[in-house]
Design an enzyme around this catalytic site. Structure first.
Site, PDB file in Angstrom:
ATOM      1  N   ARG C  66     149.474  47.587  59.673  1.00 59.49           N
ATOM      2  CA  ARG C  66     149.142  46.683  58.600  1.00 59.49           C
ATOM      3  C   ARG C  66     147.935  47.127  57.794  1.00 59.49           C
ATOM      4  NH1 ARG C  66     151.987  43.245  60.581  1.00 59.49           N
ATOM      5  NH2 ARG C  66     151.308  44.317  62.443  1.00 59.49           N
ATOM      6  N   THR C  67     146.825  47.324  58.483  1.00 53.58           N
ATOM      7  CA  THR C  67     145.605  47.666  57.762  1.00 53.58           C
ATOM      8  C   THR C  67     145.786  49.009  57.074  1.00 53.58           C
ATOM      9  OG1 THR C  67     144.387  46.483  59.473  1.00 53.58           O
ATOM     10  CG2 THR C  67     143.111  47.882  58.007  1.00 53.58           C
ATOM     11  N   LYS C  95     139.950  71.736  68.100  1.00 51.20           N
ATOM     12  CA  LYS C  95     139.239  73.013  68.211  1.00 51.20           C
ATOM     13  C   LYS C  95     137.775  72.819  68.596  1.00 51.20           C
ATOM     14  CE  LYS C  95     141.976  75.036  64.419  1.00 51.20           C
ATOM     15  NZ  LYS C  95     141.811  75.442  63.009  1.00 51.20           N
ATOM     16  N   ARG C 116     139.346  53.561  60.731  1.00 49.59           N
ATOM     17  CA  ARG C 116     139.418  52.708  61.914  1.00 49.59           C
ATOM     18  C   ARG C 116     139.021  53.569  63.100  1.00 49.59           C
ATOM     19  NH1 ARG C 116     144.156  48.614  63.470  1.00 49.59           N
ATOM     20  NH2 ARG C 116     142.921  47.511  61.932  1.00 49.59           N
ATOM     21  N   HIS C 149     135.941  43.686  61.661  1.00 53.69           N
ATOM     22  CA  HIS C 149     137.062  44.029  60.794  1.00 53.69           C
ATOM     23  C   HIS C 149     136.807  43.299  59.468  1.00 53.69           C
ATOM     24  CE1 HIS C 149     140.830  45.330  59.444  1.00 53.69           C
ATOM     25  NE2 HIS C 149     141.626  44.883  60.378  1.00 53.69           N
TER      26      HIS C 149
END
Lengths: 332, 332, 332
Positions: C66-67, C95, C116, C149
């Site tokens: 969703r986000t 790496k 996120r 959030h």
């Protein structure tokens, strides 16, 4: 132009059976026009304005290169901006969300959902569920397990008609389908469309275990498409106007049963190519393994690479038709 | 403008050796102009129209952040729309398709393929194979295993020339390369380009086991680039106009052999930074581990972050040149 | 318009606490205008020119549908071109690159980073580090572990205000939050914003083990937001003007502890829906599991799907504000 308005609109693209001959003809015409426009920067820049207000979702749960890229590039050609999910590990389904909520979420953000899903009939089911919500969007079936692949059938029909355009069209041609007809969704979807072309005859060539399903054979009988079933590809090659090769779909094997088969007599090589008529064509929905030897690619009758590129153009036409902007293209 | 027309066109970008000095000069000029245009919205909006009719494929089979993102953003700057495959599990290769068919499929849909592939020489091979098809598209090598990384070399040359622009250019400078020279494709590709700049001297600093390959050293001898090999970084730092640091490429280890090495004397810290001339610069192709201490980032001689951003601009120039629209930019 | 110039600019979006009431009001106004413009192709084509010179990075290390999609589509609406990393296996972190170098690399190429990340406070930390570099770009927190959030809170406030727009606004309403309040970042971020709305009362309904954290409760006391804590959802439902449902965040379980709980009395079904006032609304940040029965979706008080779509519009407003082009939208 006026008679175009009598042609049915297109919303969801779910299965071959939904297409009428006038709709096929219209999509054929749009596809041809798109190809012509795409020859210049001006034409491509014009196309990119057509659906610049739309956003699409590509949701491909089964692996795909061709169909995915073909749709993505078709979207880009029309200016549709896209989101994609190809790996469900990065999405909220790992948090226990239902597939219905996941897909309704796509519908919250975008204007069209193009999806490949392993379960037969599922795209159709989800489209019906979403039609009940306040914001239904068109769904396009990009392959539903061993069941259907309607846009593949549309591009196949386009390729057949283009190839036979100076030979009286697809009417009265003999189409041989070879390989895993039982689980090959492309040959299933294609057969449904054959009823729109008079005089077409079908030859189903497959090992017995992988012969065409009874539902499709019953369909052929019902709509009077003559067909024969055989294991003798070479014996029948001289009769074919088009040979549609397919690979063994062993991802649907339950116990590796297709590994036991000798599949070599269902292969096209430069040798048995000699059996084919000079004006015949060879098609393949891809990906291929050994069904068509790479040496065959150089033969002018090898139509599969052009067929692949036709897929992109056909999908442009489908998207334009869905959003009812196809006349902008046709009138250009 | 007239003399620009005498410069060679650019189609595939496969290896450093294909670049001439006039071509390097032209790319340098385009890059500078792109950077100036990118300072305003008007300039960026103009650039985005330049290749708005093109679509590109980013096919990165080895992990990449920088090269991938740099090319993607370069495409976006020019209005090229892109498709990407970064995880081959989601593509048709899992269905047994050959890499040749997979890549020819890209060529069916897009106008340029940018690829990273672990096998040395493979991008060149595939470009040659595709050149035999009816629809050849340019291939850009985004890193071919331990072999080459030509666009990295181009951005490195750009960074060197920009840094020395008030100091007589790259000519007559001493460039020290440090680290895993054996398996570091960036230093290999960069060395090939040094022949275009008179009077350049090279210092190869590496543990014996990871010293520069014989092919490159033979090349230097053939084109009269003086070089020395050493393990004594600190002793030679005062002579360097540029220090090009690299990381140990242990993904190419066969038995973890590079783990046994004491690599600390091939690190730059604020301490040995004092040995470096005030006008020298420090470069790194990234990613880094411990080769350059993060404290060094604040030193004005640390050029690697600017070098990284130069990569994006250089790749814009390369793409514009490939599609022969660079004069639109230069004339703007 | 003049008084708009007195409103604070917006750069990073890191946590709810940074937002003032005038800024919330301005974002609310921009969001409404964006929605109106998005009703026509002309409006959407206009919006797509607004930030056509910008490029953004979506860096989502935790799973998200969703986000992620909401931000991606918001970028597309404004013409921002995007890069994405959702699977760190394909990036240079494998790496051995530090997260700081990886993120600074993004800043070399793009104009905004939306991320996120599972670690509480990390987006804020990285934004501060990057602010020290020569090319700082705005960071947007798309969810920082169990912590915050903020853009979810902004879209929640938008949804509440829209729902109560004919009922005197959000002021004086009673908001019930239900579920995993302890580890649910959305309810945490939302509570911080409640101080801007006079007379709001909060009801925290959760199993004891998952009740709202002390930091948030102390905050409420400090800013005089009355709240009660309870396990009796049904008993309190008649008092709520909005019920904000959340799921158990068992990805943060240490030993599967939330599996032992009987969560069923914290579910909304068509049965206990009868307890709710006719003008109340039900919200959910999604994804949901069993907290809200799917039958409830048909009830006109179910606001969560509209809330989801509001997220996209709110994020358009946030991006426009960050780049200070919101007045172009408001003046349109």
């Amino acid at each position: 132009m006026e008679n175009q308005q009598t042609i049915q609109p297109l919303f969801h693209v779910l299965k071959s059976q939904q297409f009428t001959r006038p709709l096929l003809d219209e999509l054929y015409e749009i596809t041809n026009k798109v190809r012509r426009l795409a020859k210049t920067k001006e034409g491509l820049d014009f196309l990119r304005t057509i659906l610049s207000d739309k956003r699409g979702m590509l949701y491909f749960v089964q692996p795909s290169t061709r169909t995915f890229l073909s749709f993505l590039n078709a979207c880009q050609i029309l200016g549709i901006q896209t989101s994609e999910i190809r790996d469900t590990n990065t999405s909220s389904e790992v948090k226990g969300e239902s597939i219905y909520d996941t897909i309704r979420t796509f519908c919250s953000y975008v204007d069209v959902v193009i999806m490949r899903y392993p379960k037969a009939g599922f795209v159709e089911e989800i489209a019906q569920v979403m039609d009940q919500t306040p914001r239904p969007v068109p769904f396009i079936n990009g392959g539903s397990g061993p069941d259907q692949h309607p846009t593949q059938a549309l591009l196949d029909i386009y390729t057949l008609r283009q190839s036979f355009k100076d030979l009286g069209g697809l009417e009265n041609k003999t189409i041989m389908m070879v390989g895993d007809l039982k689980r090959g969704r492309t040959v299933r979807s294609l057969t449904y469309l054959m009823k729109h072309f008079k005089g077409v005859k079908l030859i189903f060539v497959a090992p017995k275990y992988l012969q065409m399903g009874d539902d499709i054979k019953t369909f052929c009988q019902d709509v009077n498409i003559p067909f024969i079933e055989s294991e003798d590809m070479n014996g029948l090659l001289p009769e074919a106007d088009a040979v549609y090769m397919t690979r063994i779909q062993d991802e649907y094997d339950l116990n590796g049963e297709s590994k036991a088969l000798d599949y070599s007599k269902f292969h096209i090589t430069v040798d048995n190519l000699k059996l084919l008529k000079p004006a015949s064509i060879i098609m393949h929905p891809f990906p291929r393994r050994f069904e068509i030897n790479i040496e065959v690619d150089k033969d002018p009758r090898a139509m599969y690479w052009r067929q692949e590129r036709n897929g992109m153009w056909t999908r442009v036409a489908i998207l334009a038709k869905i959003f009812n902007v196809h006349n902008k293209i046709l009138n250009m």
